[in-house]
Design a protein around this motif. Structure first.
Motif, mmCIF file in Angstrom:
data_model
loop_
_atom_site.group_PDB
_atom_site.id
_atom_site.type_symbol
_atom_site.label_atom_id
_atom_site.label_comp_id
_atom_site.label_asym_id
_atom_site.label_seq_id
_atom_site.Cartn_x
_atom_site.Cartn_y
_atom_site.Cartn_z
ATOM 1 N N GLU A 1 0.816 -1.007 -0.330
ATOM 2 C CA GLU A 1 0.843 -0.216 -0.003
ATOM 3 C C GLU A 1 0.347 1.744 0.134
ATOM 4 O O GLU A 1 0.445 2.360 -0.999
ATOM 5 N N VAL A 2 2.292 1.197 1.159
ATOM 6 C CA VAL A 2 2.658 2.389 1.260
ATOM 7 C C VAL A 2 3.338 2.573 -0.420
ATOM 8 O O VAL A 2 3.660 3.391 -1.314
ATOM 9 N N SER B 1 2.218 1.802 -3.656
ATOM 10 C CA SER B 1 1.748 2.255 -4.387
ATOM 11 C C SER B 1 0.634 2.691 -4.325
ATOM 12 O O SER B 1 -0.341 3.273 -5.647
ATOM 13 N N SER B 2 0.199 3.484 -3.154
ATOM 14 C CA SER B 2 -0.556 5.155 -2.944
ATOM 15 C C SER B 2 -0.197 6.051 -4.091
ATOM 16 O O SER B 2 0.052 6.485 -4.177
ATOM 17 N N PRO B 3 -1.456 6.646 -2.984
ATOM 18 C CA PRO B 3 -1.457 7.434 -4.105
ATOM 19 C C PRO B 3 -0.316 8.689 -4.033
ATOM 20 O O PRO B 3 -0.211 9.782 -4.861
ATOM 21 N N SER B 4 -0.468 8.848 -1.934
ATOM 22 C CA SER B 4 0.617 9.364 -2.428
ATOM 23 C C SER B 4 2.247 9.197 -3.242
ATOM 24 O O SER B 4 3.320 9.964 -3.404
ATOM 25 N N GLN C 1 2.705 8.106 -6.043
ATOM 26 C CA GLN C 1 2.227 7.919 -7.294
ATOM 27 C C GLN C 1 2.512 9.744 -8.179
ATOM 28 O O GLN C 1 3.285 10.037 -8.471
#
Lengths: 42, 158
Positions: free
Chosen positions: B107-108, B110-113, B115
């Motif tokens: 998650e860390v 691949s997250s929007p943050s 990206q």
């Protein structure tokens, strides 16, 4: 030391190097299962 | 420049495609002597820094970053730097759960943050594994399985 066998790279003595003890995860996890007495087909 | 082609210098060498690194240090001084240039380089290249630290050392860690020239407040505000404690990552719920942690790493990265930045440099202190924490016996299996997750990314993980 098993933890060292799970990383392809290692910093030892302040220097980054390819880890000669690295075992690819498929092989490493199979070995562990076998050592634990399980069968790979269970 | 594509993220995977960026130079990632670390501990006297350049990281190639294998970016899951195990690091042993003899002292706190050695740890920061090796890691700070790697962390600073990432910040200067506009990359993201995600750190997991001993909660007792969080303030000292941020001070080290600040002293190395990183504007910690600005970096945190802008989402470029995120510093979490062990309890906010490895030891959520008071124990180590390898499934939960593998999901968190995925998650860390691949997250929007994530990206928003070309690369994440994840620096995770694992000294808690030397303590008698619930679930700690699963750490080796977790580290082996983490290679499957990390194979999907170009990010550097120490």
């Amino acid at each position: 030391m098993d933890i060292l066998r799970t990383h392809p790279m290692a910093i030892v003595g302040g220097i980054l190097q390819k880890n000669p003890f690295f075992v690819p995860p498929d092989e490493f996890l199979r070995e562990r299962r076998e050592r634990a007495g399980g069968t790979p087909f269970a | 420049m594509r993220a995977e082609k960026r130079a990632i210098r670390l501990a006297g060498a350049t990281l190639d495609q294998h970016r899951h690194v195990c690091a042993f240090f003899h002292s706190r001084e050695e740890e920061y002597r090796v890691l700070l240039p790697f962390i600073v380089e990432g910040i200067e290249q506009g990359e993201r820094a995600f750190h997991i630290v001993d909660p007792r050392r969080r303030v000292a860690h941020l001070r080290r970053l600040q002293e190395a020239g990183i504007d910690v407040s600005a970096a945190e505000r802008g989402g470029q730097l995120e510093v979490r404690s062990w309890e906010e990552a490895y030891l959520r719920g008071g124990r180590f759960d390898q499934e939960a942690m593998l999901a968190l790493v995925d998650e860390v990265l691949s997250s929007p943050s994530a990206q928003r930045f070309p690369l994440t440099r994840l620096v995770a202190n694992m000294e808690w594994a030397l303590e008698d924490r619930p679930g700690v016996d699963d750490i080796v299996e977790y580290e082996a399985r983490a290679n499957y997750v990390l194979a999907n990314y170009h990010d550097a993980v120490i």
